[in-house]
Scaffold this motif. Structure first.
Motif, PDB file in Angstrom:
ATOM      1  N   UNK A 107       0.828  -1.203   0.000  1.00  0.00           N
ATOM      2  CA  UNK A 107       0.000   0.000   0.000  1.00  0.00           C
ATOM      3  C   UNK A 107       0.866   1.258   0.000  1.00  0.00           C
ATOM      4  N   UNK A 108       2.162   1.075   0.262  1.00  0.00           N
ATOM      5  CA  UNK A 108       3.080   2.214   0.364  1.00  0.00           C
ATOM      6  C   UNK A 108       3.990   2.280  -0.871  1.00  0.00           C
ATOM      7  N   UNK A 109       4.394   3.496  -1.225  1.00  0.00           N
ATOM      8  CA  UNK A 109       5.396   3.659  -2.272  1.00  0.00           C
ATOM      9  C   UNK A 109       6.768   3.233  -1.746  1.00  0.00           C
ATOM     10  N   UNK A 110       7.598   2.742  -2.640  1.00  0.00           N
ATOM     11  CA  UNK A 110       9.011   2.512  -2.323  1.00  0.00           C
ATOM     12  C   UNK A 110       9.768   3.719  -2.850  1.00  0.00           C
ATOM     13  N   UNK A 111      10.342   4.519  -1.954  1.00  0.00           N
ATOM     14  CA  UNK A 111      10.885   5.814  -2.375  1.00  0.00           C
ATOM     15  C   UNK A 111      12.373   5.774  -2.676  1.00  0.00           C
ATOM     16  N   UNK A 112      13.061   4.695  -2.273  1.00  0.00           N
ATOM     17  CA  UNK A 112      14.525   4.647  -2.413  1.00  0.00           C
ATOM     18  C   UNK A 112      14.962   3.252  -2.855  1.00  0.00           C
ATOM     19  N   UNK A 113      16.000   3.212  -3.696  1.00  0.00           N
ATOM     20  CA  UNK A 113      16.756   1.978  -3.936  1.00  0.00           C
ATOM     21  C   UNK A 113      18.220   2.328  -3.742  1.00  0.00           C
ATOM     22  N   UNK A 114      18.862   1.670  -2.798  1.00  0.00           N
ATOM     23  CA  UNK A 114      20.271   1.942  -2.501  1.00  0.00           C
ATOM     24  C   UNK A 114      21.121   0.967  -3.313  1.00  0.00           C
ATOM     25  N   UNK A 115      21.993   1.507  -4.176  1.00  0.00           N
ATOM     26  CA  UNK A 115      22.765   0.702  -5.119  1.00  0.00           C
ATOM     27  C   UNK A 115      24.227   1.136  -5.121  1.00  0.00           C
ATOM     28  N   UNK A 116      25.121   0.192  -5.367  1.00  0.00           N
ATOM     29  CA  UNK A 116      26.536   0.541  -5.421  1.00  0.00           C
ATOM     30  C   UNK A 116      26.856   1.300  -6.700  1.00  0.00           C
ATOM     31  N   UNK A 117      27.485   2.449  -6.545  1.00  0.00           N
ATOM     32  CA  UNK A 117      27.900   3.249  -7.692  1.00  0.00           C
ATOM     33  C   UNK A 117      29.069   4.139  -7.296  1.00  0.00           C
ATOM     34  N   UNK A 118      30.086   4.135  -8.133  1.00  0.00           N
ATOM     35  CA  UNK A 118      31.192   5.085  -8.001  1.00  0.00           C
ATOM     36  C   UNK A 118      31.753   5.303  -9.396  1.00  0.00           C
ATOM     37  N   UNK A 119      32.645   6.246  -9.516  1.00  0.00           N
ATOM     38  CA  UNK A 119      33.302   6.493 -10.798  1.00  0.00           C
ATOM     39  C   UNK A 119      34.009   5.244 -11.316  1.00  0.00           C
ATOM     40  N   UNK A 120      34.454   4.376 -10.410  1.00  0.00           N
ATOM     41  CA  UNK A 120      35.151   3.146 -10.791  1.00  0.00           C
ATOM     42  C   UNK A 120      34.279   1.909 -10.654  1.00  0.00           C
ATOM     43  N   UNK A 121      32.993   2.101 -10.452  1.00  0.00           N
ATOM     44  CA  UNK A 121      32.054   0.972 -10.394  1.00  0.00           C
ATOM     45  C   UNK A 121      30.754   1.448 -11.034  1.00  0.00           C
ATOM     46  N   UNK A 122      30.655   1.261 -12.359  1.00  0.00           N
ATOM     47  CA  UNK A 122      29.569   1.885 -13.114  1.00  0.00           C
ATOM     48  C   UNK A 122      28.739   0.904 -13.964  1.00  0.00           C
ATOM     49  N   UNK A 123      28.518  -0.328 -13.528  1.00  0.00           N
ATOM     50  CA  UNK A 123      27.787  -1.267 -14.389  1.00  0.00           C
ATOM     51  C   UNK A 123      26.395  -0.795 -14.777  1.00  0.00           C
ATOM     52  N   UNK A 124      25.716  -0.036 -13.913  1.00  0.00           N
ATOM     53  CA  UNK A 124      24.362   0.379 -14.280  1.00  0.00           C
ATOM     54  C   UNK A 124      24.349   1.560 -15.255  1.00  0.00           C
ATOM     55  N   UNK A 125      25.526   2.106 -15.531  1.00  0.00           N
ATOM     56  CA  UNK A 125      25.647   3.143 -16.557  1.00  0.00           C
ATOM     57  C   UNK A 125      26.241   2.557 -17.838  1.00  0.00           C
ATOM     58  N   UNK A 126      27.205   1.670 -17.707  1.00  0.00           N
ATOM     59  CA  UNK A 126      27.963   1.146 -18.855  1.00  0.00           C
ATOM     60  C   UNK A 126      27.081   0.554 -19.943  1.00  0.00           C
ATOM     61  N   UNK A 147      27.318  -6.045 -31.375  1.00  0.00           N
ATOM     62  CA  UNK A 147      27.942  -7.358 -31.279  1.00  0.00           C
ATOM     63  C   UNK A 147      29.194  -7.245 -30.419  1.00  0.00           C
ATOM     64  N   UNK A 148      29.417  -8.232 -29.570  1.00  0.00           N
ATOM     65  CA  UNK A 148      30.600  -8.227 -28.690  1.00  0.00           C
ATOM     66  C   UNK A 148      30.692  -6.941 -27.877  1.00  0.00           C
ATOM     67  N   UNK A 149      29.553  -6.499 -27.358  1.00  0.00           N
ATOM     68  CA  UNK A 149      29.530  -5.269 -26.559  1.00  0.00           C
ATOM     69  C   UNK A 149      30.416  -5.421 -25.320  1.00  0.00           C
ATOM     70  N   UNK A 150      31.164  -4.369 -24.963  1.00  0.00           N
ATOM     71  CA  UNK A 150      32.035  -4.453 -23.785  1.00  0.00           C
ATOM     72  C   UNK A 150      31.276  -4.474 -22.465  1.00  0.00           C
ATOM     73  N   UNK A 151      29.999  -4.137 -22.489  1.00  0.00           N
ATOM     74  CA  UNK A 151      29.188  -4.184 -21.267  1.00  0.00           C
ATOM     75  C   UNK A 151      27.799  -4.677 -21.634  1.00  0.00           C
ATOM     76  N   UNK A 152      27.194  -5.445 -20.748  1.00  0.00           N
ATOM     77  CA  UNK A 152      25.858  -5.957 -20.985  1.00  0.00           C
ATOM     78  C   UNK A 152      24.943  -5.558 -19.840  1.00  0.00           C
ATOM     79  N   UNK A 153      23.633  -5.662 -20.070  1.00  0.00           N
ATOM     80  CA  UNK A 153      22.657  -5.328 -19.032  1.00  0.00           C
ATOM     81  C   UNK A 153      22.641  -6.441 -17.989  1.00  0.00           C
TER      82      UNK A 153
END
Length: 305
Positions: free
Chosen positions: A162-181, A189-195
């Motif tokens: 019944x409540x909204x989820x307002x936050x998702x806490x995820x690891x991210x730094x300039x040297x850890x960027x999988x959710x951006x890559x 083809x042969x992409x250097x990063x995948x989802x």
């Protein structure tokens, strides 16, 4: 410090939060200095978890507040639950017991935000919903969120809430960027990063969930700090170059890089050093250009298509 609105709530917080995982290592007076300094620079969200210091971090924080000239409504207290000794537990009983324990240790009547810490493969969302409803109705928790979850895990949970989820806490730094890559490597083809996370960053923006970036100075899976690390000369040269141009520290630039993203993320920094936190907080007044943002991204070892 600039403010952001957290998710779909009406809670406004400083755009940088303080992670209190290491607070159990401080004395009450040392912790009080950290809290006072944080509030002075505009950091008002304090991130806890029931497992930090086996509960001692919450206790030290509460004891330190006796020496801090701040009222409860000036603080945004966030804590997390769900990690136990060798397993994860999103049962109704554990969620409620965990909150009761955090309330006792933090010496408060309510938690502003409760996050589920790590995904529980045995989660029964109906139980989580019952726990959240009971905690909300009793006034013991104001808002809810998750940590380290992907879109389908969130959707499965939201179906029963019944409540909204307002936050998702995820690891991210300039040297850890999988959710951006992966966003740069579409239909290649042969992409250097995948989802790997089901486009969690895009999902969060579409659903107005604030992403809290944890370990913003770490590389890999919390393998160490990259700032000043001789293993990463190229990114450190670029950090220093931009830091000198902006008149702030390299750490402030690393945080400004996260703040520059239009998702309006909230970095969670864990420094227990008041002077360092003051330097980091200056990131709120730094606006990187698009060119500077990409220069740092490439200096971190990433290649654009």
């Amino acid at each position: 410090m600039k403010k952001i609105t957290l998710g779909t709530s009406n809670v406004e917080a400083g755009e940088i939060a303080l992670g209190c995982m290491r607070m159990d290592k401080l004395s009450k007076t040392e912790a009080a200095k950290v809290i006072e300094n944080a509030l002075e620079v505009g950091v008002d969200l304090f991130d806890h978890a029931d497992i930090y210091g086996k509960g001692m971090s919450e206790e030290v924080f509460a004891d330190a507040l006796e020496f801090v000239s701040a009222s409860r409504d000036q603080l945004i207290l966030q804590t997390k639950c769900g990690i136990r000794n060798g397993f994860f537990d999103f049962s109704k009983e554990h969620i409620i017991d965990s909150v009761e324990g955090s309330l006792r240790r933090l010496k408060t009547d309510y938690i502003d935000i409760l996050l589920l810490h790590r995904p529980d493969a045995l989660m029964e969302p109906e139980e989580v919903a019952e726990a959240f409803t009971k905690l909300k109705k009793s006034g013991k928790v104001q808002y809810f969120g998750v940590s380290n979850q992907n879109p389908m895990q969130i959707e499965r949970l939201k179906k029963y809430l019944d409540q909204d989820l307002i936050i998702n806490q995820l690891q991210l730094s300039l040297m850890h960027t999988p959710m951006i890559d992966a966003g740069f490597n579409v239909n290649m083809a042969n992409a250097p990063a995948i989802v790997r996370d089901s486009n969690i960053l895009d999902y969060s923006q579409l659903h107005q969930m604030t992403v809290q970036a944890w370990s913003p100075f770490q590389y890999g899976m919390i393998e160490g700090v990259f700032i000043g690390n001789e293993q990463y000369p190229e990114v450190n040269v670029k950090l220093t170059e931009i830091a000198e141009k902006k008149g702030v520290s390299e750490s402030a630039i690393a945080i400004a890089w996260i703040l520059r993203h239009p998702a309006r993320m909230q970095p969670v920094v864990g420094s227990m050093n008041p002077d360092r936190l003051k330097e980091i907080a200056k990131a709120s007044n730094v606006k990187l250009t698009r060119e500077e943002w990409y220069e740092l991204y490439r200096a971190a070892g990433n290649k654009l298509p």
